[in-house]
Design a protein around this motif. Structure first.
Motif, mmCIF file in Angstrom:
data_model
loop_
_atom_site.group_PDB
_atom_site.id
_atom_site.type_symbol
_atom_site.label_atom_id
_atom_site.label_comp_id
_atom_site.label_asym_id
_atom_site.label_seq_id
_atom_site.Cartn_x
_atom_site.Cartn_y
_atom_site.Cartn_z
ATOM 1 N N MET A 1 0.838 -1.187 0.000
ATOM 2 C CA MET A 1 0.000 0.000 0.000
ATOM 3 C C MET A 1 0.871 1.234 0.000
ATOM 4 S SD MET A 1 -2.851 1.137 2.774
ATOM 5 C CE MET A 1 -1.577 1.566 3.939
ATOM 6 N N ASP A 2 0.476 2.239 -0.770
ATOM 7 C CA ASP A 2 1.247 3.468 -0.875
ATOM 8 C C ASP A 2 0.560 4.593 -0.136
ATOM 9 O OD1 ASP A 2 2.961 2.199 -2.704
ATOM 10 O OD2 ASP A 2 1.511 2.561 -4.306
ATOM 11 N N GLU A 3 1.335 5.519 0.394
ATOM 12 C CA GLU A 3 0.796 6.748 0.963
ATOM 13 C C GLU A 3 1.384 7.905 0.198
ATOM 14 O OE1 GLU A 3 0.070 8.997 5.188
ATOM 15 O OE2 GLU A 3 1.868 7.779 4.964
ATOM 16 N N VAL A 4 0.497 8.777 -0.327
ATOM 17 C CA VAL A 4 0.933 9.967 -1.035
ATOM 18 C C VAL A 4 0.530 11.164 -0.197
ATOM 19 C CG1 VAL A 4 0.789 11.269 -3.172
ATOM 20 C CG2 VAL A 4 0.549 8.788 -3.219
ATOM 21 N N VAL A 5 1.479 11.996 0.194
ATOM 22 C CA VAL A 5 1.198 13.117 1.082
ATOM 23 C C VAL A 5 1.206 14.398 0.283
ATOM 24 C CG1 VAL A 5 1.909 14.360 3.134
ATOM 25 C CG2 VAL A 5 2.216 11.902 3.016
ATOM 26 N N GLY A 6 0.124 15.169 0.383
ATOM 27 C CA GLY A 6 0.042 16.479 -0.264
ATOM 28 C C GLY A 6 -0.168 17.529 0.803
ATOM 29 N N ALA A 7 -1.182 18.472 0.568
ATOM 30 C CA ALA A 7 -1.453 19.506 1.553
ATOM 31 C C ALA A 7 -2.142 18.923 2.802
ATOM 32 C CB ALA A 7 -2.320 20.563 0.918
ATOM 33 N N GLU A 8 -2.198 19.326 3.977
ATOM 34 C CA GLU A 8 -2.815 18.719 5.237
ATOM 35 C C GLU A 8 -3.874 17.604 5.220
ATOM 36 O OE1 GLU A 8 -5.227 18.278 8.695
ATOM 37 O OE2 GLU A 8 -5.073 20.296 8.816
ATOM 38 N N SER A 88 -12.597 10.657 2.185
ATOM 39 C CA SER A 88 -12.726 9.335 2.803
ATOM 40 C C SER A 88 -12.971 9.368 4.300
ATOM 41 C CB SER A 88 -11.467 8.498 2.515
ATOM 42 O OG SER A 88 -11.397 8.174 1.157
ATOM 43 N N GLY A 89 -12.401 10.352 4.996
ATOM 44 C CA GLY A 89 -12.655 10.501 6.422
ATOM 45 C C GLY A 89 -12.298 9.274 7.230
ATOM 46 N N ALA A 90 -13.312 8.614 7.784
ATOM 47 C CA ALA A 90 -13.107 7.426 8.607
ATOM 48 C C ALA A 90 -12.807 6.184 7.775
ATOM 49 C CB ALA A 90 -14.343 7.168 9.464
ATOM 50 N N GLY A 91 -12.948 6.311 6.438
ATOM 51 C CA GLY A 91 -12.767 5.164 5.553
ATOM 52 C C GLY A 91 -14.071 4.608 5.039
ATOM 53 N N LEU A 92 -15.097 5.450 5.050
ATOM 54 C CA LEU A 92 -16.439 5.049 4.652
ATOM 55 C C LEU A 92 -16.882 5.861 3.432
ATOM 56 C CD1 LEU A 92 -17.823 5.204 8.298
ATOM 57 C CD2 LEU A 92 -17.237 3.108 7.058
ATOM 58 N N PRO A 93 -17.040 5.248 2.293
ATOM 59 C CA PRO A 93 -17.054 3.807 2.053
ATOM 60 C C PRO A 93 -15.720 3.209 1.588
ATOM 61 C CG PRO A 93 -17.852 4.879 0.093
ATOM 62 C CD PRO A 93 -17.544 5.985 1.098
ATOM 63 N N GLY A 94 -14.696 4.029 1.368
ATOM 64 C CA GLY A 94 -13.498 3.584 0.664
ATOM 65 C C GLY A 94 -12.813 2.358 1.209
ATOM 66 N N VAL A 95 -12.582 2.301 2.527
ATOM 67 C CA VAL A 95 -11.885 1.151 3.109
ATOM 68 C C VAL A 95 -12.754 -0.095 3.028
ATOM 69 C CG1 VAL A 95 -10.866 0.191 5.198
ATOM 70 C CG2 VAL A 95 -10.447 2.586 4.608
ATOM 71 N N ARG A 105 -7.953 -1.510 -7.526
ATOM 72 C CA ARG A 105 -7.167 -0.428 -6.952
ATOM 73 C C ARG A 105 -8.132 0.623 -6.414
ATOM 74 N NH1 ARG A 105 -4.430 4.555 -9.359
ATOM 75 N NH2 ARG A 105 -2.970 5.188 -7.729
ATOM 76 N N VAL A 106 -7.933 1.022 -5.156
ATOM 77 C CA VAL A 106 -8.783 2.014 -4.504
ATOM 78 C C VAL A 106 -7.913 3.154 -3.996
ATOM 79 C CG1 VAL A 106 -10.469 2.448 -2.679
ATOM 80 C CG2 VAL A 106 -10.431 0.209 -3.831
ATOM 81 N N VAL A 107 -8.273 4.380 -4.358
ATOM 82 C CA VAL A 107 -7.556 5.573 -3.924
ATOM 83 C C VAL A 107 -8.443 6.346 -2.959
ATOM 84 C CG1 VAL A 107 -6.409 7.705 -4.640
ATOM 85 C CG2 VAL A 107 -6.354 5.694 -6.134
ATOM 86 N N CYS A 126 -5.396 -3.925 9.030
ATOM 87 C CA CYS A 126 -6.469 -4.838 8.630
ATOM 88 C C CYS A 126 -6.096 -5.679 7.410
ATOM 89 C CB CYS A 126 -7.750 -4.058 8.358
ATOM 90 S SG CYS A 126 -8.386 -3.191 9.819
ATOM 91 N N GLY A 127 -4.864 -5.561 6.938
ATOM 92 C CA GLY A 127 -4.426 -6.354 5.811
ATOM 93 C C GLY A 127 -5.067 -5.980 4.494
ATOM 94 N N ILE A 128 -5.393 -4.697 4.345
ATOM 95 C CA ILE A 128 -6.006 -4.205 3.107
ATOM 96 C C ILE A 128 -4.908 -3.481 2.333
ATOM 97 C CG2 ILE A 128 -7.814 -2.712 2.149
ATOM 98 C CD1 ILE A 128 -9.298 -3.101 4.880
ATOM 99 N N ASP A 129 -4.360 -4.151 1.331
ATOM 100 C CA ASP A 129 -3.159 -3.626 0.684
ATOM 101 C C ASP A 129 -3.360 -3.134 -0.741
ATOM 102 O OD1 ASP A 129 -3.536 -6.021 -0.590
ATOM 103 O OD2 ASP A 129 -1.669 -6.941 0.127
ATOM 104 N N ASN A 130 -4.608 -2.972 -1.178
ATOM 105 C CA ASN A 130 -4.896 -2.477 -2.523
ATOM 106 C C ASN A 130 -5.298 -1.004 -2.511
ATOM 107 O OD1 ASN A 130 -7.208 -3.500 -1.089
ATOM 108 N ND2 ASN A 130 -8.424 -3.385 -2.953
ATOM 109 N N VAL A 131 -4.764 -0.247 -1.544
ATOM 110 C CA VAL A 131 -5.182 1.132 -1.301
ATOM 111 C C VAL A 131 -4.009 2.086 -1.413
ATOM 112 C CG1 VAL A 131 -5.948 2.693 0.551
ATOM 113 C CG2 VAL A 131 -7.186 0.584 0.122
ATOM 114 N N SER A 132 -4.271 3.270 -1.988
ATOM 115 C CA SER A 132 -3.364 4.405 -1.907
ATOM 116 C C SER A 132 -4.101 5.530 -1.179
ATOM 117 C CB SER A 132 -2.954 4.898 -3.298
ATOM 118 O OG SER A 132 -2.231 3.909 -3.987
ATOM 119 N N VAL A 133 -3.404 6.250 -0.322
ATOM 120 C CA VAL A 133 -3.989 7.372 0.411
ATOM 121 C C VAL A 133 -3.374 8.666 -0.116
ATOM 122 C CG1 VAL A 133 -4.368 8.424 2.678
ATOM 123 C CG2 VAL A 133 -4.295 5.923 2.462
#
Length: 224
Positions: A1-8, A88-95, A105-107, A126-133
């Motif tokens: 899983m990747d994390e992409v950091v932009g503005a806050e 996405s907030g809490a991850g609803l519905p994305g996670v 692939r889910v962004v 939670c072992g969810i590895d098809n996600v980028s944030v």
């Protein structure tokens, strides 16, 4: 899983065990092979959500119906390709989507730093590895995000969501939004914006478990 950091989060604390749906055969049957991943996320959200300001304390005993199943209801309506969840907030519905569709692939696009931190940690645990944030607002990430399907839940009215998010869509992209009972009125108010972006909207009923109120889904697809 990747994390992409932009503005806050007084009184007795509820747990996921207080939710009457937790662990029921009906719930396991509905989610099938994805149940363990979804349940791990539900348990983590119930444990950490109030503390992190993601859900209210009264939400925990009804987490499955109000949040997890409500999010899962959108899955049968998702088209092919990359799914981008706006706000996405809490991850609803994305996670929840990512847990149910491990082959996709889910962004997750979220502007608040503390929430992107949560999303990254939750998926990892939670072992969810098809996600980028991706941190940022929809209108700020156009250079790095392209969507075949855009989802959103409790973010804004349809007209605003389309203005912010439609530029992220691929040539054949569509939007599948979780809305409430006012969805037909929202769709009517958004008709000029939809026309500008070449989209046509329909309101769909999305049932989950027997006895629960169906979720309302709005699908926006390219006009013929």
């Amino acid at each position: 899983m990747d994390e992409v950091v932009g503005a806050e989060g007084g009184g007795e604390t509820s747990t996921i065990s207080d939710d009457p749906l937790h662990g029921t055969p009906e719930l396991r049957a509905y989610f099938g092979d994805s149940y363990e991943r979804v349940a791990a996320f539900a348990e983590l959200l119930a444990d950490q959500g109030v503390l992190r300001g993601l859900i209210g304390p009264r939400e925990v005993p009804r987490l499955w119906e109000r949040h997890i199943l409500n999010s899962a209801a959108v899955v049968p309506f998702l088209g092919d390709g990359t799914i981008v969840d706006i706000g996405s907030g809490a991850g609803l519905p994305g996670v929840v989507i990512a847990a149910m569709l491990p082959e996709r692939r889910v962004v997750l696009v979220e502007p608040m730093e503390r929430r992107t931190t949560w999303l990254f940690e939750a998926c990892e645990r939670c072992g969810i590895d098809n996600v980028s944030v991706v941190r940022g607002r929809a209108e700020e990430v156009r250079e790095v995000v392209e969507a075949d399907v855009i989802t959103a839940r409790a973010v804004a009215s349809i007209d605003k969501l389309v203005k912010w998010s439609a530029p992220l869509l691929s040539a054949r992209g569509e939007m599948t939004l979780l809305k409430g009972r006012s969805a037909p009125d929202e769709l009517e108010r958004a008709k000029y914006v939809l026309r500008r972006f070449g989209l046509t909207g329909t309101v769909q009923s999305a049932p989950t478990l027997d006895g629960l109120e169906p979720t309302t889904v709005v699908r926006l697809i390219r006009s013929a």
